[in-house]
Design a protein around this motif. Sequence first.
Motif, mmCIF file in Angstrom:
data_model
loop_
_atom_site.group_PDB
_atom_site.id
_atom_site.type_symbol
_atom_site.label_atom_id
_atom_site.label_comp_id
_atom_site.label_asym_id
_atom_site.label_seq_id
_atom_site.Cartn_x
_atom_site.Cartn_y
_atom_site.Cartn_z
ATOM 1 N N THR A 3 0.832 -1.204 0.000
ATOM 2 C CA THR A 3 0.000 0.000 0.000
ATOM 3 C C THR A 3 0.865 1.251 0.000
ATOM 4 O O THR A 3 0.605 2.207 -0.741
ATOM 5 C CB THR A 3 -0.937 -0.001 1.217
ATOM 6 O OG1 THR A 3 -1.761 -1.165 1.158
ATOM 7 C CG2 THR A 3 -1.805 1.240 1.252
ATOM 8 N N ALA A 4 1.896 1.254 0.811
ATOM 9 C CA ALA A 4 2.781 2.423 0.878
ATOM 10 C C ALA A 4 3.448 2.695 -0.467
ATOM 11 O O ALA A 4 3.556 3.849 -0.901
ATOM 12 C CB ALA A 4 3.831 2.225 1.966
ATOM 13 N N GLN A 5 3.884 1.636 -1.139
ATOM 14 C CA GLN A 5 4.496 1.797 -2.457
ATOM 15 C C GLN A 5 3.476 2.315 -3.466
ATOM 16 O O GLN A 5 3.791 3.195 -4.278
ATOM 17 C CB GLN A 5 5.078 0.466 -2.943
ATOM 18 C CG GLN A 5 6.290 -0.001 -2.175
ATOM 19 C CD GLN A 5 6.656 -1.431 -2.533
ATOM 20 O OE1 GLN A 5 5.804 -2.275 -2.778
ATOM 21 N NE2 GLN A 5 7.958 -1.701 -2.556
ATOM 22 N N PHE A 6 2.280 1.768 -3.420
ATOM 23 C CA PHE A 6 1.217 2.190 -4.338
ATOM 24 C C PHE A 6 0.918 3.683 -4.160
ATOM 25 O O PHE A 6 0.848 4.432 -5.124
ATOM 26 C CB PHE A 6 -0.042 1.356 -4.102
ATOM 27 C CG PHE A 6 -1.146 1.653 -5.069
ATOM 28 C CD1 PHE A 6 -1.245 0.963 -6.256
ATOM 29 C CD2 PHE A 6 -2.089 2.635 -4.790
ATOM 30 C CE1 PHE A 6 -2.264 1.236 -7.164
ATOM 31 C CE2 PHE A 6 -3.106 2.922 -5.684
ATOM 32 C CZ PHE A 6 -3.197 2.209 -6.875
ATOM 33 N N VAL A 7 0.768 4.104 -2.914
ATOM 34 C CA VAL A 7 0.472 5.510 -2.632
ATOM 35 C C VAL A 7 1.639 6.396 -3.064
ATOM 36 O O VAL A 7 1.428 7.480 -3.624
ATOM 37 C CB VAL A 7 0.135 5.699 -1.139
ATOM 38 C CG1 VAL A 7 0.054 7.172 -0.779
ATOM 39 C CG2 VAL A 7 -1.165 4.999 -0.806
ATOM 40 N N GLY A 11 -0.182 8.155 -5.772
ATOM 41 C CA GLY A 11 -0.811 9.204 -4.984
ATOM 42 C C GLY A 11 -0.762 10.585 -5.628
ATOM 43 O O GLY A 11 -1.778 11.277 -5.683
ATOM 44 N N PRO A 12 0.403 11.010 -6.128
ATOM 45 C CA PRO A 12 0.455 12.336 -6.761
ATOM 46 C C PRO A 12 -0.501 12.466 -7.958
ATOM 47 O O PRO A 12 -1.072 13.536 -8.182
ATOM 48 C CB PRO A 12 1.909 12.462 -7.204
ATOM 49 C CG PRO A 12 2.663 11.564 -6.270
ATOM 50 C CD PRO A 12 1.732 10.414 -6.009
ATOM 51 N N TYR A 13 -0.679 11.392 -8.704
ATOM 52 C CA TYR A 13 -1.598 11.433 -9.842
ATOM 53 C C TYR A 13 -3.041 11.547 -9.361
ATOM 54 O O TYR A 13 -3.837 12.304 -9.919
ATOM 55 C CB TYR A 13 -1.427 10.196 -10.729
ATOM 56 C CG TYR A 13 -0.041 10.086 -11.304
ATOM 57 C CD1 TYR A 13 0.354 10.916 -12.358
ATOM 58 C CD2 TYR A 13 0.874 9.178 -10.790
ATOM 59 C CE1 TYR A 13 1.628 10.829 -12.884
ATOM 60 C CE2 TYR A 13 2.154 9.090 -11.317
ATOM 61 C CZ TYR A 13 2.529 9.910 -12.362
ATOM 62 O OH TYR A 13 3.788 9.825 -12.879
ATOM 63 N N ARG A 19 -7.630 17.516 -7.559
ATOM 64 C CA ARG A 19 -7.438 18.947 -7.355
ATOM 65 C C ARG A 19 -7.555 19.771 -8.642
ATOM 66 O O ARG A 19 -8.158 20.845 -8.644
ATOM 67 C CB ARG A 19 -6.062 19.171 -6.727
ATOM 68 C CG ARG A 19 -5.752 20.596 -6.351
ATOM 69 C CD ARG A 19 -4.326 20.774 -5.829
ATOM 70 N NE ARG A 19 -3.345 20.407 -6.855
ATOM 71 C CZ ARG A 19 -2.495 19.370 -6.757
ATOM 72 N NH1 ARG A 19 -2.489 18.620 -5.690
ATOM 73 N NH2 ARG A 19 -1.645 19.106 -7.732
ATOM 74 N N ASP A 20 -6.976 19.274 -9.737
ATOM 75 C CA ASP A 20 -6.842 20.093 -10.942
ATOM 76 C C ASP A 20 -7.731 19.692 -12.109
ATOM 77 O O ASP A 20 -8.144 20.552 -12.884
ATOM 78 C CB ASP A 20 -5.389 20.068 -11.439
ATOM 79 C CG ASP A 20 -4.408 20.598 -10.415
ATOM 80 O OD1 ASP A 20 -4.806 21.442 -9.597
ATOM 81 O OD2 ASP A 20 -3.242 20.172 -10.442
ATOM 82 N N ILE A 21 -7.987 18.404 -12.270
ATOM 83 C CA ILE A 21 -8.649 17.947 -13.500
ATOM 84 C C ILE A 21 -10.145 17.755 -13.319
ATOM 85 O O ILE A 21 -10.943 18.340 -14.062
ATOM 86 C CB ILE A 21 -7.971 16.664 -14.008
ATOM 87 C CG1 ILE A 21 -6.515 16.982 -14.367
ATOM 88 C CG2 ILE A 21 -8.729 16.082 -15.197
ATOM 89 C CD1 ILE A 21 -5.658 15.802 -14.679
ATOM 90 N N LEU A 22 -10.562 16.959 -12.357
ATOM 91 C CA LEU A 22 -11.992 16.672 -12.202
ATOM 92 C C LEU A 22 -12.836 17.909 -11.903
ATOM 93 O O LEU A 22 -13.947 18.024 -12.432
ATOM 94 C CB LEU A 22 -12.205 15.591 -11.149
ATOM 95 C CG LEU A 22 -11.673 14.212 -11.547
ATOM 96 C CD1 LEU A 22 -11.877 13.222 -10.406
ATOM 97 C CD2 LEU A 22 -12.314 13.714 -12.817
#
Length: 53
Positions: A3-7, A11-13, A19-22
């Motif tokens: 989970t930590a690796q996945f985030v 996570g930034p994406y 924040r920016d696209i949706l």
Amino acid sequence: MTTAQFVAVFGPYADRLDRDILPAFPAAVLEQAAASVTDTDEEVPVRPEEMTV
């Protein structure tokens, strides 16, 4: 992948999407898009071990 690796990787994406696209799309468009998701892998070229169904 833990989970930590996945985030750490994705996570930034996810943050940028939230924040920016949706927010650039009207709520009705997002609701319509969400309603059309079938949660299958048919449209994605994945290996058998990666399938969700």
